[in-house]
Every structure is written in structure tokens, then in C-alpha cells.
Design a protein around this motif. Structure first.
Motif, PDB file in Angstrom:
ATOM      1  N   GLY A  94     -13.833 -22.017   5.703  1.00 42.26           N
ATOM      2  CA  GLY A  94     -15.182 -22.122   5.140  1.00 42.26           C
ATOM      3  C   GLY A  94     -15.232 -21.546   3.737  1.00 42.26           C
ATOM      4  O   GLY A  94     -15.772 -22.178   2.819  1.00 42.26           O
ATOM      5  N   ARG A  95     -14.648 -20.369   3.541  1.00 46.52           N
ATOM      6  CA  ARG A  95     -14.599 -19.772   2.195  1.00 46.52           C
ATOM      7  C   ARG A  95     -13.848 -20.675   1.228  1.00 46.52           C
ATOM      8  O   ARG A  95     -14.278 -20.879   0.096  1.00 46.52           O
ATOM      9  N   ARG A  96     -12.712 -21.203   1.678  1.00 42.39           N
ATOM     10  CA  ARG A  96     -11.909 -22.076   0.815  1.00 42.39           C
ATOM     11  C   ARG A  96     -12.720 -23.297   0.371  1.00 42.39           C
ATOM     12  O   ARG A  96     -12.581 -23.775  -0.748  1.00 42.39           O
ATOM     13  N   ARG A  97     -13.608 -23.753   1.256  1.00 47.89           N
ATOM     14  CA  ARG A  97     -14.448 -24.909   0.937  1.00 47.89           C
ATOM     15  C   ARG A  97     -15.703 -24.530   0.151  1.00 47.89           C
ATOM     16  O   ARG A  97     -16.546 -25.371  -0.126  1.00 47.89           O
ATOM     17  N   GLY A  98     -15.835 -23.256  -0.195  1.00 50.33           N
ATOM     18  CA  GLY A  98     -16.973 -22.822  -1.001  1.00 50.33           C
ATOM     19  C   GLY A  98     -18.198 -22.397  -0.218  1.00 50.33           C
ATOM     20  O   GLY A  98     -19.275 -22.250  -0.792  1.00 50.33           O
ATOM     21  N   CYS A  99     -18.052 -22.158   1.085  1.00 47.24           N
ATOM     22  CA  CYS A  99     -19.196 -21.744   1.897  1.00 47.24           C
ATOM     23  C   CYS A  99     -19.525 -20.281   1.645  1.00 47.24           C
ATOM     24  O   CYS A  99     -18.638 -19.437   1.611  1.00 47.24           O
ATOM     25  N   ARG A 100     -20.796 -20.015   1.492  1.00 44.04           N
ATOM     26  CA  ARG A 100     -21.287 -18.649   1.302  1.00 44.04           C
ATOM     27  C   ARG A 100     -21.627 -17.983   2.622  1.00 44.04           C
ATOM     28  O   ARG A 100     -21.610 -16.761   2.739  1.00 44.04           O
ATOM     29  N   SER A 101     -22.019 -18.793   3.606  1.00 45.41           N
ATOM     30  CA  SER A 101     -22.456 -18.226   4.878  1.00 45.41           C
ATOM     31  C   SER A 101     -22.055 -19.133   6.025  1.00 45.41           C
ATOM     32  O   SER A 101     -21.627 -20.271   5.815  1.00 45.41           O
ATOM     33  N   ALA A 102     -22.214 -18.578   7.227  1.00 44.16           N
ATOM     34  CA  ALA A 102     -21.857 -19.310   8.442  1.00 44.16           C
ATOM     35  C   ALA A 102     -22.933 -19.063   9.485  1.00 44.16           C
ATOM     36  O   ALA A 102     -23.617 -18.037   9.457  1.00 44.16           O
ATOM     37  N   VAL A 103     -23.062 -20.013  10.407  1.00 42.43           N
ATOM     38  CA  VAL A 103     -24.052 -19.885  11.461  1.00 42.43           C
ATOM     39  C   VAL A 103     -23.496 -20.478  12.760  1.00 42.43           C
ATOM     40  O   VAL A 103     -22.677 -21.402  12.715  1.00 42.43           O
ATOM     41  N   LEU A 104     -23.924 -19.915  13.882  1.00 43.93           N
ATOM     42  CA  LEU A 104     -23.545 -20.423  15.201  1.00 43.93           C
ATOM     43  C   LEU A 104     -24.559 -19.947  16.207  1.00 43.93           C
ATOM     44  O   LEU A 104     -25.403 -19.102  15.914  1.00 43.93           O
ATOM     45  N   TYR A 105     -24.482 -20.515  17.402  1.00 43.78           N
ATOM     46  CA  TYR A 105     -25.215 -19.920  18.509  1.00 43.78           C
ATOM     47  C   TYR A 105     -24.310 -19.886  19.726  1.00 43.78           C
ATOM     48  O   TYR A 105     -23.379 -20.667  19.861  1.00 43.78           O
ATOM     49  N   THR A 106     -24.592 -18.909  20.559  1.00 48.32           N
ATOM     50  CA  THR A 106     -23.869 -18.711  21.801  1.00 48.32           C
ATOM     51  C   THR A 106     -24.913 -18.386  22.870  1.00 48.32           C
ATOM     52  O   THR A 106     -26.113 -18.481  22.602  1.00 48.32           O
ATOM     53  N   ILE A 107     -24.488 -18.038  24.055  1.00 46.87           N
ATOM     54  CA  ILE A 107     -25.413 -17.680  25.128  1.00 46.87           C
ATOM     55  C   ILE A 107     -25.074 -16.261  25.570  1.00 46.87           C
ATOM     56  O   ILE A 107     -23.918 -15.834  25.496  1.00 46.87           O
ATOM     57  N   THR A 108     -26.063 -15.532  26.037  1.00 48.69           N
ATOM     58  CA  THR A 108     -25.848 -14.120  26.379  1.00 48.69           C
ATOM     59  C   THR A 108     -24.695 -13.916  27.338  1.00 48.69           C
ATOM     60  O   THR A 108     -24.020 -12.886  27.276  1.00 48.69           O
ATOM     61  N   PHE A 109     -24.401 -14.877  28.229  1.00 46.02           N
ATOM     62  CA  PHE A 109     -23.280 -14.706  29.156  1.00 46.02           C
ATOM     63  C   PHE A 109     -21.964 -15.194  28.566  1.00 46.02           C
ATOM     64  O   PHE A 109     -20.925 -15.108  29.214  1.00 46.02           O
TER      65      PHE A 109
END
Length: 147
Positions: A94-109
Motif C-alpha cells: 500500500g505504501r509503495r502504491r502511494g497509500c496514506r491510510s488503510a481501512v478494514l473491518y473484522t468481527i469481535t470473535f
């Protein structure tokens, strides 16, 4: 609503329909921003003896952001450091591609603590089933601590 357009609900959209919508949204975004950088990214855990994909991280980059859509490792590979290595690899890409930030979602379990240990920040939770669980939304500043 136009009389020559039908609204159809489906639980099995065709690959062509998904591609059409994805491409159209990408074109819209490119026109609006002047940036055409959407690209898929994956980090795979592959059995060297069989070439079988055992797990992996699937995501995409777009408009300066890395999206992690799926991340799975089977039980026998968890706790070995492989997940950390894979997360680091996709963040670096992501950094190599110029991304400043990242996002995801997961579940509590699933694994919210895993991401927090790797510098991700929880920015929201939405209750889901089964009762007592929630979708956990996380982000990470990919430039913090990196030149």
C-alpha cells in the motif's frame, strides 16, 4: 423511475454485472478526481509442496487508500508469525502504491486485537449477529513512522 428500467434483487449477481458496476464507479471516480489508480492486491500463503493456497489477504488500493477486504489463515498457521508477516507485506505494498491510510473491518470473535497490536485504530463498532458481537472498523495511518 424510468419505465424501461427494472429494479431486480438477487443473491447471485453475475461476474459481468459486478464488473460493470465496479468499472462504472471507477470511471466516475477517475473523472471526478483525475486519478486512475484502482488496483487489486493480494498476499497469499501458499503450500510450497502442493501450490495450494492455504490463506491470504485480499484487498485493493484506490485514491490513496489501502482496503483490506478479506484475511484468513487456517488454525494450523495462526500464531506462527505468518499473519503478521502478511499484514506487513500488504501494508508495505500500500505504501509503495502511494497509500496514506488503510481501512478494514473484522468481527469481535475474529481478530480485532491482532490489528490493534499492529498499530491499527478502532474507529467504530456496529452490533451484528450473533447477539453480543459487533463488526469492528479499523484504520491505520500508513505514513506514521515511515519516511
Amino acid at each position: 423511475m424510468p419505465s424501461d428500467v427494472a429494479v431486480i434483487l438477487t443473491d447471485s449477481p453475475s461476474a459481468a454485472a459486478i464488473q460493470r458496476i465496479s468499472d462504472a464507479l471507477d470511471q466516475f471516480n477517475t473523472v471526478a478526481t483525475g486519478i486512475a489508480d484502482r488496483a487489486p492486491v493480494a498476499v497469499l500463503a501458499v503450500d510450497l509442496a502442493t501450490d495450494e493456497v492455504k490463506g491470504g489477504v485480499i484487498g485493493r488500493t484506490s485514491l490513496g487508500m489501502l482496503f483490506i477486504d478479506l484475511f484468513f489463515l487456517p488454525d494450523e498457521l495462526r500464531g506462527s508469525g505468518l499473519g503478521s508477516q502478511m499484514l506487513h507485506a500488504i501494508e508495505e505494498e500500500g505504501r509503495r502504491r502511494g497509500c496514506r491510510s488503510a481501512v478494514l473491518y473484522t468481527i469481535t470473535f475474529q481478530a480485532p486485537a491482532f490489528y490493534v497490536r499492529h498499530g491499527w485504530t478502532v474507529f467504530g463498532e456496529v452490533p451484528c449477529d450473533p447477539e453480543g458481537t459487533a463488526r469492528v472498523f479499523l484504520s491505520k495511518d500508513l505514513l506514521a513512522g515511515h519516511p
